[in-house]
Every structure is written in C-alpha cells, then in structure tokens.
Design an enzyme around this catalytic site. Sequence first.
Site, PDB file in Angstrom:
ATOM      1  N   ASN A  62       0.838  -1.205   0.000  1.00 18.14           N
ATOM      2  CA  ASN A  62       0.000   0.000   0.000  1.00 18.14           C
ATOM      3  C   ASN A  62       0.868   1.249   0.000  1.00 18.14           C
ATOM      4  O   ASN A  62       1.936   1.289   0.608  1.00 18.14           O
ATOM      5  CB  ASN A  62      -1.019  -0.003   1.152  1.00 18.14           C
ATOM      6  CG  ASN A  62      -0.425  -0.250   2.516  1.00 18.14           C
ATOM      7  OD1 ASN A  62       0.595  -0.911   2.657  1.00 18.14           O
ATOM      8  ND2 ASN A  62      -1.054   0.292   3.536  1.00 18.14           N
ATOM      9  N   GLU A  75      -3.011  -4.708  -3.024  1.00 22.19           N
ATOM     10  CA  GLU A  75      -3.507  -5.637  -4.047  1.00 22.19           C
ATOM     11  C   GLU A  75      -3.580  -4.955  -5.406  1.00 22.19           C
ATOM     12  O   GLU A  75      -3.215  -5.517  -6.437  1.00 22.19           O
ATOM     13  CB  GLU A  75      -4.908  -6.150  -3.685  1.00 22.19           C
ATOM     14  CG  GLU A  75      -4.971  -6.937  -2.404  1.00 22.19           C
ATOM     15  CD  GLU A  75      -5.258  -6.056  -1.185  1.00 22.19           C
ATOM     16  OE1 GLU A  75      -4.725  -4.929  -1.115  1.00 22.19           O
ATOM     17  OE2 GLU A  75      -5.995  -6.521  -0.305  1.00 22.19           O
TER      18      GLU A  75
HETATM   19  N1  THU Z   1      -5.290  -1.539   2.472  1.00 23.04           N
HETATM   20  C1  THU Z   1      -4.730  -2.363   1.537  1.00 23.04           C
HETATM   21  O1  THU Z   1      -3.586  -2.176   1.119  1.00 23.04           O
HETATM   22  N2  THU Z   1      -5.484  -3.379   1.063  1.00 23.04           N
HETATM   23  C2  THU Z   1      -6.776  -3.612   1.422  1.00 23.04           C
HETATM   24  O2  THU Z   1      -7.434  -4.452   0.839  1.00 23.04           O
HETATM   25  C3  THU Z   1      -7.364  -2.880   2.536  1.00 23.04           C
HETATM   26  C4  THU Z   1      -6.608  -1.696   3.015  1.00 23.04           C
HETATM   27  C5  THU Z   1      -4.502  -0.413   2.951  1.00 23.04           C
HETATM   28  C6  THU Z   1      -5.058   0.924   2.562  1.00 23.04           C
HETATM   29  C7  THU Z   1      -4.481   1.819   3.625  1.00 23.04           C
HETATM   30  O3  THU Z   1      -3.183   2.226   3.206  1.00 23.04           O
HETATM   31  C8  THU Z   1      -4.346   0.917   4.834  1.00 23.04           C
HETATM   32  O4  THU Z   1      -4.452  -0.410   4.356  1.00 23.04           O
HETATM   33  C9  THU Z   1      -5.388   1.152   5.903  1.00 23.04           C
HETATM   34  O5  THU Z   1      -6.654   1.101   5.368  1.00 23.04           O
END
Ligand code: THU
Length: 158
Positions: A62, A75
């Site tokens: 992320n 993802e």
């Molecule tokens: N996040 C992801 O990377 N994948 C997901 O499916 C859910 C949430 C990240 C987004 C944000 O940077 C952090 O997790 C908190 O929501």
Amino acid sequence: MTKRQIIIEFNEFQSIAELSDADQELVIQARDILSNAYAPYSGFSVGAAVLLANGEIITGNNQENAAYPSGICAERTAIYYANAQFPGVEVKAIAITASVNGKIINQPAYPCGACRQVLLEARNRTGKPMKVILAGREKIEIVSDARDLLPMPFENLD
Ligand code: THU
C-alpha cells in the site's frame, strides 16, 4: 418468490508450512514486501504477491498519501503492475498479508471492496480461477477463486 443462497468455501491452515511450496513462496514474498509499504497515516502495512502463468511473481504494497483517497491498496498496486507489464497473462494466485508496528497481524488480511472488484476483473480477463491466499501470522485462509470473494458483482452493462 424464490429464496436463493450463496455459499463461499475456503480452506483454513494454521501455518504456512501446511501450504504447497508455490503458495508458501507467494506468502513469503508478500511478507517480504511489507517493509516497503508507505503507510505513515494508517500505520497499517499491506503486502501482496501475484503469481502469473508465465512464472513471474509481482509484488506490491500500500502507498498512502496526505490526500487520503489518493493512496492505493497493496492488491491493486500489484495487480495493476502485473497487468501493465504482462497484459493478458493469467493471474494464477495472489497472497495478501498485513502488519502493524512491524508485526504480521494474526488474522488473515481481507481485501477491501474496491480491491475485490479489481481482482475479479483481472480474473475475468482470462476467465481462469485466481487463487486468493489470505495470510495471517497463525491463520491462513485460501479461497480457490477471487470470484467467490465478490458475489453479485458489478460487471458489464449489457
Ligand atoms: N489496504 C490495503 O492495502 N489493502 C486492502 O485491501 C485494505 C486496506 C490499505 C489501505 C491503507 O493504506 C491501509 O491499508 C489502511 O486502510
């Protein structure tokens, strides 16, 4: 009136040692890429590793932004990069894991709704099932097809 039901099946494991070698490798790569996540706002790091039919493994994490909605999930970083580099190549599997303060969370990390929509479309580009490995520290759940994670999806308007 007809009553209908949707049932989702998945397999649960207590440790990655129970997984196939290929699935273990994907989880390890998803864990490894956690350290490159940029998550200063949430403190929640997510790592994803995607296995392509040509053998390539693409990883992503992320990437947050001060303008919060401009950030992107692990993802989608991984899937979009895979599709950008290898368009049309089947995505066979994706492993997803998450950590807080450098420690992998106990529970499996579930993809958000937007990521489920993106996983589904990547899967539908080839029509082949995409395995989803949801890897917590001590609990791993495997869904055999990304399609199962988004029942009643938004799809083409025809
Ligand atoms: N996040 C992801 O990377 N994948 C997901 O499916 C859910 C949430 C990240 C987004 C944000 O940077 C952090 O997790 C908190 O929501």
